[in-house]
Design an enzyme around this catalytic site. Sequence first.
Site, mmCIF file in Angstrom:
data_model
loop_
_atom_site.group_PDB
_atom_site.id
_atom_site.type_symbol
_atom_site.label_atom_id
_atom_site.label_comp_id
_atom_site.label_asym_id
_atom_site.label_seq_id
_atom_site.Cartn_x
_atom_site.Cartn_y
_atom_site.Cartn_z
ATOM 1 N N TYR A 105 11.936 -40.371 -55.285
ATOM 2 C CA TYR A 105 11.612 -39.444 -56.364
ATOM 3 C C TYR A 105 12.751 -39.182 -57.350
ATOM 4 O O TYR A 105 12.498 -38.862 -58.504
ATOM 5 C CB TYR A 105 11.041 -38.147 -55.769
ATOM 6 C CG TYR A 105 9.526 -38.169 -55.790
ATOM 7 C CD1 TYR A 105 8.840 -39.224 -55.205
ATOM 8 C CD2 TYR A 105 8.793 -37.183 -56.428
ATOM 9 C CE1 TYR A 105 7.468 -39.285 -55.254
ATOM 10 C CE2 TYR A 105 7.412 -37.231 -56.479
ATOM 11 C CZ TYR A 105 6.755 -38.285 -55.891
ATOM 12 O OH TYR A 105 5.381 -38.349 -55.955
ATOM 13 N N CYS A 151 12.281 -42.562 -59.726
ATOM 14 C CA CYS A 151 11.229 -42.582 -60.751
ATOM 15 C C CYS A 151 11.238 -41.310 -61.585
ATOM 16 O O CYS A 151 11.176 -41.355 -62.812
ATOM 17 C CB CYS A 151 9.865 -42.849 -60.130
ATOM 18 S SG CYS A 151 9.194 -41.492 -59.180
ATOM 19 N N HIS A 161 8.931 -42.566 -49.190
ATOM 20 C CA HIS A 161 8.420 -42.214 -50.523
ATOM 21 C C HIS A 161 9.242 -41.084 -51.153
ATOM 22 O O HIS A 161 9.432 -41.057 -52.370
ATOM 23 C CB HIS A 161 6.938 -41.860 -50.466
ATOM 24 C CG HIS A 161 6.267 -42.093 -51.792
ATOM 25 N ND1 HIS A 161 6.240 -43.316 -52.412
ATOM 26 C CD2 HIS A 161 5.646 -41.242 -52.642
ATOM 27 C CE1 HIS A 161 5.633 -43.217 -53.578
ATOM 28 N NE2 HIS A 161 5.265 -41.960 -53.750
ATOM 29 N N CYS A 172 4.502 -42.773 -63.970
ATOM 30 C CA CYS A 172 4.380 -43.339 -62.626
ATOM 31 C C CYS A 172 3.760 -44.731 -62.724
ATOM 32 O O CYS A 172 2.737 -44.908 -63.372
ATOM 33 C CB CYS A 172 3.503 -42.420 -61.782
ATOM 34 S SG CYS A 172 2.948 -43.149 -60.233
ATOM 35 N N THR A 226 -2.715 -42.730 -55.388
ATOM 36 C CA THR A 226 -2.074 -43.185 -56.629
ATOM 37 C C THR A 226 -2.256 -44.690 -56.812
ATOM 38 O O THR A 226 -1.932 -45.471 -55.914
ATOM 39 C CB THR A 226 -0.573 -42.842 -56.587
ATOM 40 O OG1 THR A 226 -0.445 -41.432 -56.439
ATOM 41 C CG2 THR A 226 0.138 -43.298 -57.841
ATOM 42 N N GLU A 228 -4.896 -41.056 -59.974
ATOM 43 C CA GLU A 228 -5.227 -40.906 -58.556
ATOM 44 C C GLU A 228 -6.727 -41.044 -58.330
ATOM 45 O O GLU A 228 -7.526 -40.743 -59.226
ATOM 46 C CB GLU A 228 -4.746 -39.539 -58.041
ATOM 47 C CG GLU A 228 -3.288 -39.527 -57.605
ATOM 48 C CD GLU A 228 -2.274 -39.601 -58.736
ATOM 49 O OE1 GLU A 228 -2.596 -39.122 -59.845
ATOM 50 O OE2 GLU A 228 -1.176 -40.147 -58.524
ATOM 51 N N GLU A 276 2.093 -33.446 -60.006
ATOM 52 C CA GLU A 276 2.482 -34.676 -59.307
ATOM 53 C C GLU A 276 3.901 -34.553 -58.743
ATOM 54 O O GLU A 276 4.191 -35.009 -57.631
ATOM 55 C CB GLU A 276 2.398 -35.865 -60.266
ATOM 56 C CG GLU A 276 2.552 -37.204 -59.563
ATOM 57 C CD GLU A 276 2.584 -38.354 -60.542
ATOM 58 O OE1 GLU A 276 1.601 -39.100 -60.578
ATOM 59 O OE2 GLU A 276 3.574 -38.496 -61.282
ATOM 60 N N CYS A 294 4.902 -48.235 -55.749
ATOM 61 C CA CYS A 294 5.840 -47.866 -54.667
ATOM 62 C C CYS A 294 5.106 -47.363 -53.424
ATOM 63 O O CYS A 294 5.649 -47.433 -52.319
ATOM 64 C CB CYS A 294 6.791 -46.773 -55.136
ATOM 65 S SG CYS A 294 6.970 -46.655 -56.896
HETATM 66 FE FE1 SF4 Z 1 4.741 -43.016 -58.830
HETATM 67 FE FE2 SF4 Z 1 7.270 -42.354 -58.352
HETATM 68 FE FE3 SF4 Z 1 5.499 -42.385 -56.339
HETATM 69 FE FE4 SF4 Z 1 6.353 -44.663 -57.495
HETATM 70 S S1 SF4 Z 1 7.584 -43.188 -56.321
HETATM 71 S S2 SF4 Z 1 4.245 -44.129 -56.948
HETATM 72 S S3 SF4 Z 1 6.553 -44.058 -59.630
HETATM 73 S S4 SF4 Z 1 5.481 -40.996 -58.136
#
Ligand code: SF4
Length: 480
Positions: A298, A301, A294, A101, A192, A259, A445, A105
């Site tokens: 997913y 990433c 968000h 991660c 995060t 985090e 996560e 984002c």
């Molecule tokens: Fe992390 Fe993925 Fe969330 Fe971006 S979208 S903060 S890489 S978990």
Amino acid sequence: MKPIVTSQDYIRSLKEQHHIVYYNGRRVDDVTEHPALRPHVNAAAMTYELALRPEHEDLMTAVSHLTGKRINRFTHIHQSVEDLIKKVQMLRLIAHETGTCFQRCVGFDGLNAVYMTSYDTDQKYNTSYFQRFCDYLKYVQDSNIMLVGGMTDPKGDRSLPPGRQTDPDLFTHVVETRSDGIVIRGAKAHQTGAVNSHEILIMPTQALRPEEKQYAISCAVPLNAPGVVLIFGRQTNEERKFEGGIDVGNPRYGLVGGEALVIFQDVFVPWERVFLCGETEMASLLVERFATLHRQNYGGCKGGVSDVLVGATALAAEFQGTAGASHIKEKLAEMMHLAETIWSGSVACSAMGSRTPSGAYYPDALLANTTKHNVTRHIYEIARLAHDVAGGILATMPFEGDLRSTEVGHLVRKYLAGAEGVPVEARLKILRLIENMSGGTALVESMHGAGSPQTQKVMYARLGNLEQKKRWAKRIVGIE
Ligand code: SF4
């Protein structure tokens, strides 16, 4: 603030920030030098570094609709479906480079959610939040700072609404309204990238009742503002970060985002940084938009991180001579299928995105929630298959210290040898990468980041149009 261009600029800016961060009970002097925090700094720094590579300019940067300047895409407001698709392509790209991660984002999604919702708030209440937010956005785009998107409150007793908690601070709220701004108190949990961000963009955590006006707050706060304290969360295998080397798995970039609990002890926020204050009816829309934006990510990433894990698993099989077995090939194919499934969800919700009244584009909410929901399942299955292929050695490998030992190192090399010609170090590195990417905090996560599975199910109930589905079924069999 001086514009941040390079990853070195980013690291320098964090050194100069002097925000209050605690790690295991002790104040951290410099987050960029701390062994447990440095990997997260390195991962986030890639969002700056990759933006400077000409081959990635199209994905990593965009043209600001406010200023016409080329900006880092993490500060951009989506102006088209193409922007939405480029967003998730960018995330998969960075995941390939970092295997983890990269955190930025969350603030990116916060910017887009607050942009859309401040516009709608003005339309409804004749307020002036949108222009204020655009001014703030220009500052973020020009300075290229990293934001953390602050949504999740600690929530205390979940059976009680904010206003009925024994301790009102369990939800972030306004404690004083002044002529020049507001004073806030409370906390945001699971933040995060917070320890290596510059500012936090605060949003409400859930729908609110009319009497809960003091909780309907969105504002931007520098993380070094007086009264802000950050406490870093402990991760699986945390102590290995202090050892460095093979046993860490991904020593340069870490295994998750890093985090922190961010606490606001009567923090003053000037009006020009307040984007919602008391309009309780807008809270649920803002929460839903941030969550959708968000959840869109997913498959990007986590799809990219899964690609790295698939590659590591294939290498583990090669290194131990099992790559030719048909059941191994079948399991690797299944892992790829699952990774592409979550990726296709991210692309689909982006492609089906639409324009909001503000002009910003927004992914299809039902598909974005489906994407995230699939991640809560498929990442566990991908990890299970990785464990299956890599073997029990994942759980029983000796320390790197044994490999380096003058007394037993030769025995480790002898008995952990795999296929002919494969260095034992290479085998151990890959196995440790798999071990660390596929367990503990990394899995949690995927389950709870961007909202727990139940929050996605709530969205199916809201957006799935069950009544229409029943009508189709009735019509086919001729029920009136
Ligand atoms: Fe992390 Fe993925 Fe969330 Fe971006 S979208 S903060 S890489 S978990």
